[in-house]
Motif scaffolding. Structure first.
Motif, PDB file in Angstrom:
ATOM      1  N   UNK A 129       0.841  -1.193   0.000  1.00 26.78           N
ATOM      2  CA  UNK A 129       0.000   0.000   0.000  1.00 26.78           C
ATOM      3  C   UNK A 129       0.877   1.245   0.000  1.00 26.78           C
ATOM      4  N   UNK A 130       0.411   2.324  -0.639  1.00 23.50           N
ATOM      5  CA  UNK A 130       1.183   3.574  -0.621  1.00 23.50           C
ATOM      6  C   UNK A 130       1.148   4.218   0.762  1.00 23.50           C
ATOM      7  N   UNK A 131       2.135   5.058   1.035  1.00 24.25           N
ATOM      8  CA  UNK A 131       2.181   5.784   2.300  1.00 24.25           C
ATOM      9  C   UNK A 131       1.166   6.929   2.287  1.00 24.25           C
ATOM     10  N   UNK A 132       0.885   7.456   3.467  1.00 25.48           N
ATOM     11  CA  UNK A 132       0.007   8.609   3.576  1.00 25.48           C
ATOM     12  C   UNK A 132      -1.455   8.217   3.632  1.00 25.48           C
ATOM     13  N   UNK A 133      -2.293   9.235   3.651  1.00 23.16           N
ATOM     14  CA  UNK A 133      -3.743   9.024   3.719  1.00 23.16           C
ATOM     15  C   UNK A 133      -4.239   8.485   2.383  1.00 23.16           C
ATOM     16  N   UNK A 134      -4.988   7.370   2.439  1.00 22.64           N
ATOM     17  CA  UNK A 134      -5.527   6.778   1.215  1.00 22.64           C
ATOM     18  C   UNK A 134      -6.778   7.528   0.783  1.00 22.64           C
ATOM     19  N   UNK A 135      -6.847   7.831  -0.508  1.00 24.11           N
ATOM     20  CA  UNK A 135      -8.011   8.502  -1.077  1.00 24.11           C
ATOM     21  C   UNK A 135      -8.562   7.663  -2.220  1.00 24.11           C
TER      22      UNK A 135
ATOM     23  N   UNK B 195     -13.436 -10.290 -11.922  1.00 24.75           N
ATOM     24  CA  UNK B 195     -13.795 -10.313 -10.511  1.00 24.75           C
ATOM     25  C   UNK B 195     -13.191  -9.107  -9.807  1.00 24.75           C
ATOM     26  N   UNK B 196     -13.953  -8.534  -8.915  1.00 24.26           N
ATOM     27  CA  UNK B 196     -13.499  -7.336  -8.215  1.00 24.26           C
ATOM     28  C   UNK B 196     -12.519  -7.701  -7.108  1.00 24.26           C
ATOM     29  N   UNK B 197     -11.419  -6.973  -6.956  1.00 26.14           N
ATOM     30  CA  UNK B 197     -10.515  -7.185  -5.817  1.00 26.14           C
ATOM     31  C   UNK B 197     -11.161  -6.712  -4.517  1.00 26.14           C
ATOM     32  N   UNK B 198     -10.773  -7.350  -3.429  1.00 25.68           N
ATOM     33  CA  UNK B 198     -11.327  -6.994  -2.121  1.00 25.68           C
ATOM     34  C   UNK B 198     -10.224  -6.971  -1.079  1.00 25.68           C
ATOM     35  N   UNK B 199     -10.372  -6.074  -0.097  1.00 27.45           N
ATOM     36  CA  UNK B 199      -9.517  -6.094   1.086  1.00 27.45           C
ATOM     37  C   UNK B 199     -10.019  -7.168   2.040  1.00 27.45           C
ATOM     38  N   UNK B 200      -9.088  -7.853   2.705  1.00 26.37           N
ATOM     39  CA  UNK B 200      -9.450  -8.814   3.746  1.00 26.37           C
ATOM     40  C   UNK B 200      -8.872  -8.385   5.098  1.00 26.37           C
ATOM     41  N   UNK B 201      -7.674  -7.881   5.093  1.00 29.50           N
ATOM     42  CA  UNK B 201      -7.087  -7.344   6.327  1.00 29.50           C
ATOM     43  C   UNK B 201      -5.972  -6.395   5.956  1.00 29.50           C
ATOM     44  N   UNK B 202      -5.573  -5.594   6.940  1.00 28.17           N
ATOM     45  CA  UNK B 202      -4.467  -4.654   6.757  1.00 28.17           C
ATOM     46  C   UNK B 202      -3.361  -4.983   7.751  1.00 28.17           C
ATOM     47  N   UNK B 203      -2.129  -4.758   7.335  1.00 27.31           N
ATOM     48  CA  UNK B 203      -1.008  -5.023   8.232  1.00 27.31           C
ATOM     49  C   UNK B 203       0.023  -3.906   8.108  1.00 27.31           C
TER      50      UNK B 203
ATOM     51  N   UNK C 121      -6.296   6.693  -5.005  1.00 23.12           N
ATOM     52  CA  UNK C 121      -5.295   5.640  -4.827  1.00 23.12           C
ATOM     53  C   UNK C 121      -5.834   4.253  -5.166  1.00 23.12           C
ATOM     54  N   UNK C 122      -7.152   4.086  -5.198  1.00 21.86           N
ATOM     55  CA  UNK C 122      -7.736   2.747  -5.320  1.00 21.86           C
ATOM     56  C   UNK C 122      -7.400   2.056  -6.637  1.00 21.86           C
ATOM     57  N   UNK C 123      -7.462   2.737  -7.806  1.00 18.47           N
ATOM     58  CA  UNK C 123      -7.078   2.042  -9.050  1.00 18.47           C
ATOM     59  C   UNK C 123      -5.643   1.527  -9.014  1.00 18.47           C
ATOM     60  N   UNK C 124      -4.718   2.310  -8.446  1.00 19.33           N
ATOM     61  CA  UNK C 124      -3.332   1.860  -8.356  1.00 19.33           C
ATOM     62  C   UNK C 124      -3.180   0.656  -7.439  1.00 19.33           C
ATOM     63  N   UNK C 125      -3.947   0.626  -6.337  1.00 18.32           N
ATOM     64  CA  UNK C 125      -3.909  -0.521  -5.426  1.00 18.32           C
ATOM     65  C   UNK C 125      -4.429  -1.761  -6.138  1.00 18.32           C
ATOM     66  N   UNK C 126      -5.503  -1.612  -6.904  1.00 14.78           N
ATOM     67  CA  UNK C 126      -6.043  -2.751  -7.645  1.00 14.78           C
ATOM     68  C   UNK C 126      -5.032  -3.253  -8.678  1.00 14.78           C
ATOM     69  N   UNK C 127      -4.385  -2.341  -9.393  1.00 16.20           N
ATOM     70  CA  UNK C 127      -3.381  -2.757 -10.380  1.00 16.20           C
ATOM     71  C   UNK C 127      -2.231  -3.507  -9.705  1.00 16.20           C
ATOM     72  N   UNK C 128      -1.798  -3.025  -8.553  1.00 15.18           N
ATOM     73  CA  UNK C 128      -0.716  -3.692  -7.832  1.00 15.18           C
ATOM     74  C   UNK C 128      -1.139  -5.089  -7.396  1.00 15.18           C
ATOM     75  N   UNK C 129      -2.396  -5.224  -6.945  1.00 11.02           N
ATOM     76  CA  UNK C 129      -2.907  -6.547  -6.581  1.00 11.02           C
ATOM     77  C   UNK C 129      -2.908  -7.483  -7.785  1.00 11.02           C
ATOM     78  N   UNK C 130      -3.382  -7.021  -8.938  1.00 12.50           N
ATOM     79  CA  UNK C 130      -3.370  -7.853 -10.141  1.00 12.50           C
ATOM     80  C   UNK C 130      -1.947  -8.313 -10.458  1.00 12.50           C
TER      81      UNK C 130
END
Length: 676
Positions: free
Chosen positions: A547-553, A579-587, A556-565
């Protein structure tokens, strides 16, 4: 002052240390004292010639928690869980290890059934109370635990990842009745869903806590009695170190404590030698460990299995171990086939040639008989070749082969076991072995490295300086580390970003506080790494996504999805746009950087011929061959060595079989090119 790394293995205890002002480096290797492993720790320090009061940091990797779990040699622990879930840790996920074996049995549960208790209560998946905790039933359970003399208790309620209120209430009741009992909550151990992994991990913490408290107390008392005033740090399975007090409270973080040092050294090699993809391997007396190190970092898993259906759901380096090492015993199975391991001679009695009472031939005995080992182990011990030969002849008679053919066969079988472990790790992660450099660690690693690498079509092997004590070396380059995780499920585009940012801020604050409490003085210098465990909607497994640093807006979501892919495609070879990506937990991982060791000391001679010690007859492919024998520490960058040859180091030995070429790079590492 000295910075000391110590790795306690099943056979040997290794030490690597460096003096902080002068950069002087020392190593030591002693037999592990299995009855009390802390004794070997002090023996290794004494052998290295280091005064204990002169130690500033002692970084310690230990297999104590792992051994206690595998052997089930810990005081009885108890589990308190929700009514109806008493047998969850034993039923597991109803997977079968061997699909068509009707006689297979599950491993012994971490906690015996008679010490698993239930109480009426229920919290739903939103953290709301469906049924209050039955206080009277809870008090009755506490009385039964007191009567049984239990030392530690795991509390794991269904859906407590959403709210731990009932677990905390049960803990308060238990403390009233059993004030001296160790109490562990699943909502504090790993607040994530899937109760089987969460319950088992909590049970593991509870079971190991008395063992590790005693071990840490004994070790600290022994050190203090000898004048130790420095900082004792313990290696974590996730690739960092923690304070001794944290280790007492989090023994589940130590299940790959020893091998984690080797992974750290492999990461250090990336910086020093420029190899970006390293296959880290470590061969000791008992086991063979293998893992992938990319871009200087070991890969992390959150689904480690101690045994079949015994999952440990904490972040751990993805290290695969098999019972194949220098002490692995050769034997004949019921079908008359030669087998090697997983049983090991360990340090007591050890291989037959050690002269300590061993009677069954091991890989070490085979290497000695084939001329690949110095009969004095570089002046450390006089090996009994006659005893090893008699033991090997007895084994050879059982299968009807000549003695030397049996010895060579043992080594080939042992190497093939190692190659299959390498294959499993690479294939599971979707990697091509030809893209990697095979890093050989451990006292017995370089004896087999070229054979295993050739079997897997890996074209290059690196044997770094101090390879025989690599995990101890790696301990001295590890940083303080704290990993914290929180469950949160939502498809990425539906996530409540205010809630997500609040979770990440809380995790970051808690991780920083933990490191400061463990003695890291520079709070502002703590590095924070954030990630999400993500999956496609409907999937049953997750992958770590940065995940990128700082406050998520929302931006940022399209970039997070691309990174997950991208991560999913790298791990499994495929990704999906359907299929849509989903968050399950944060660490959040907090890292407190420690000082790096000085450059490896190289003891080159001006005379290139000084490295050549002589010749020895060595057995390869059914015939004896005259091989040059070199002193590894004396090799220079001018040397070019063609196999077959033997290169002997203080704590290891490298076998160069035919069709190999070796040279030394600028950091003193031996680079071996293999003709595939």
């Amino acid at each position: 002052m000295w910075r000391v790394g110590i790795d306690v293995g099943g056979t040997f205890t290794d030490l690597f240390a460096w003096e902080e002002k002068t950069g002087r480096q020392v190593t030591a290797k002693v037999l592990t004292t299995r009855q009390d492993r802390s004794i070997a720790v002090l023996e290794s320090i004494e052998k290295a010639g280091i005064a204990i009061p002169d130690i500033s940091y002692l970084m310690h990797g230990t297999t104590t928690a792992t051994n206690a779990l595998i052997e089930r040699s810990y005081p009885d622990a108890a589990l308190i869980t929700t009514e109806g879930f008493r047998d969850t840790i034993e039923i597991g996920r109803q997977h079968r290890q061997h699909l068509y074996d009707p006689y297979q049995t599950k491993p012994k549960p971490i906690i015996k059934r008679r010490y698993r208790f239930t109480v009426p209560e229920r919290t739903n998946v939103h953290g709301q109370t469906e049924r209050p905790l039955d206080v009277e039933a809870a008090r009755a359970v506490a009385e039964r635990i007191k009567a049984a003399g239990i030392q530690s208790v795991a509390i794991g309620f269904i859906n407590s990842y959403a709210s731990g209120r009932h677990e905390e209430q049960m803990r308060d009741i238990l403390r009233e009745t059993c004030p001296d009992v160790h109490i562990v909550l699943s909502s504090e151990t790993r607040p994530i869903f899937r109760e089987h992994g969460r319950f088992v991990t909590t049970a593991v913490r509870a079971a190991c806590m008395p063992v590790m408290v005693k071990y840490m107390d004994d070790l600290e008392k022994r050190l203090a009695a000898n004048g130790f005033t420095g900082k004792l740090l313990i290696l974590k399975s996730s690739g960092g170190v923690m304070s001794a007090e944290a280790a007492r409270q989090h023994p589940e973080d130590m299940l790959e404590s020893g091998p984690a040092g080797g992974v750290a050294y492999a990461g250090y090699l990336t910086e020093q030698s420029g190899f970006d993809r390293i296959l880290h391997t470590d061969v000791g007396g008992t086991s063979f460990d293998v893992s992938i190190v990319e871009h200087g970092k070991g890969l992390i898993t959150r689904d480690h299995q101690l045994e079949w259906e015994v999952p440990i759901v904490v972040p751990m380096l993805d290290i695969h171990s098999v019972g194949s090492g220098g002490g692995s015993i050769g034997w004949v199975d019921a079908g008359g086939s030669l087998r090697v391991g997983p049983k090991s001679a360990g340090s007591e009695p050890g291989p037959v040639c050690y002269g300590r009472g061993g009677t069954q031939p091991t890989i070490t005995d085979a290497n000695l008989l084939l001329g690949r080992l110095d009969p004095t182990l570089n002046g450390k011990i006089d090996l009994d070749g006659a005893a090893a030969e008699k033991a090997m002849e007895r084994l050879a008679a059982q299968i009807g082969l000549p003695m030397l053919a049996t010895a060579e066969g043992m080594i080939r079988i042992g190497c093939e076991y190692m190659a299959q472990a390498v294959k499993k790790v690479l294939v599971a992660r979707g990697r091509d072995p030809r893209d990697f450099v095979y890093a050989s660690f451990g006292g017995a690693g370089a004896l087999a490295a070229c054979f295993v690498a050739r079997s897997m079509n890996i074209p290059r092997v690196i044997v770094p300086p101090h390879a025989g004590v690599a995990s101890a070396f790696g301990a001295t380059v590890m940083d303080l580390r704290q990993d914290i995780e929180q469950f949160y499920y939502a498809p990425v585009r539906e996530a409540d970003l205010d809630r997500v940012n609040a979770i990440l801020d809380d995790l970051e604050s808690r991780a920083r506080t933990e490191l400061v409490q463990q003695g890291f003085a520079d709070a502002e210098g703590i590095e924070i790494i954030r990630s999400a465990q993500m999956r496609y909607v409907g999937q049953s497994y997750e992958v770590d996504t940065p995940l990128p640093r700082g406050v998520l807006t929302a931006a940022d979501l399209p970039g997070i999805e691309d990174e997950f892919h991208n991560v999913h495609r790298q791990e499994f070879g495929v990704s999906s746009d359907d299929f849509a990506p989903a968050f399950v937990s944060f660490s959040v991982t907090a890292i407190g950087r420690m000082d790096d060791p000085p450059p490896v000391e190289l003891h080159y001679s001006e005379d290139d011929r000084a490295a050549l010690k002589g010749q020895r007859q060595v057995y390869f492919d059914g015939e004896w061959t005259a091989c040059d024998v070199y002193e590894g520490e004396a090799l220079t960058t001018h040397h070019r060595i063609a196999g077959p040859a033997i290169i002997e180091y203080d704590h290891a030995c490298t076998v160069l079989p035919p069709r190999t070429q070796a040279h030394v790079n600028a950091m003193g590492a031996l680079i071996i090119d293999i003709e595939i």
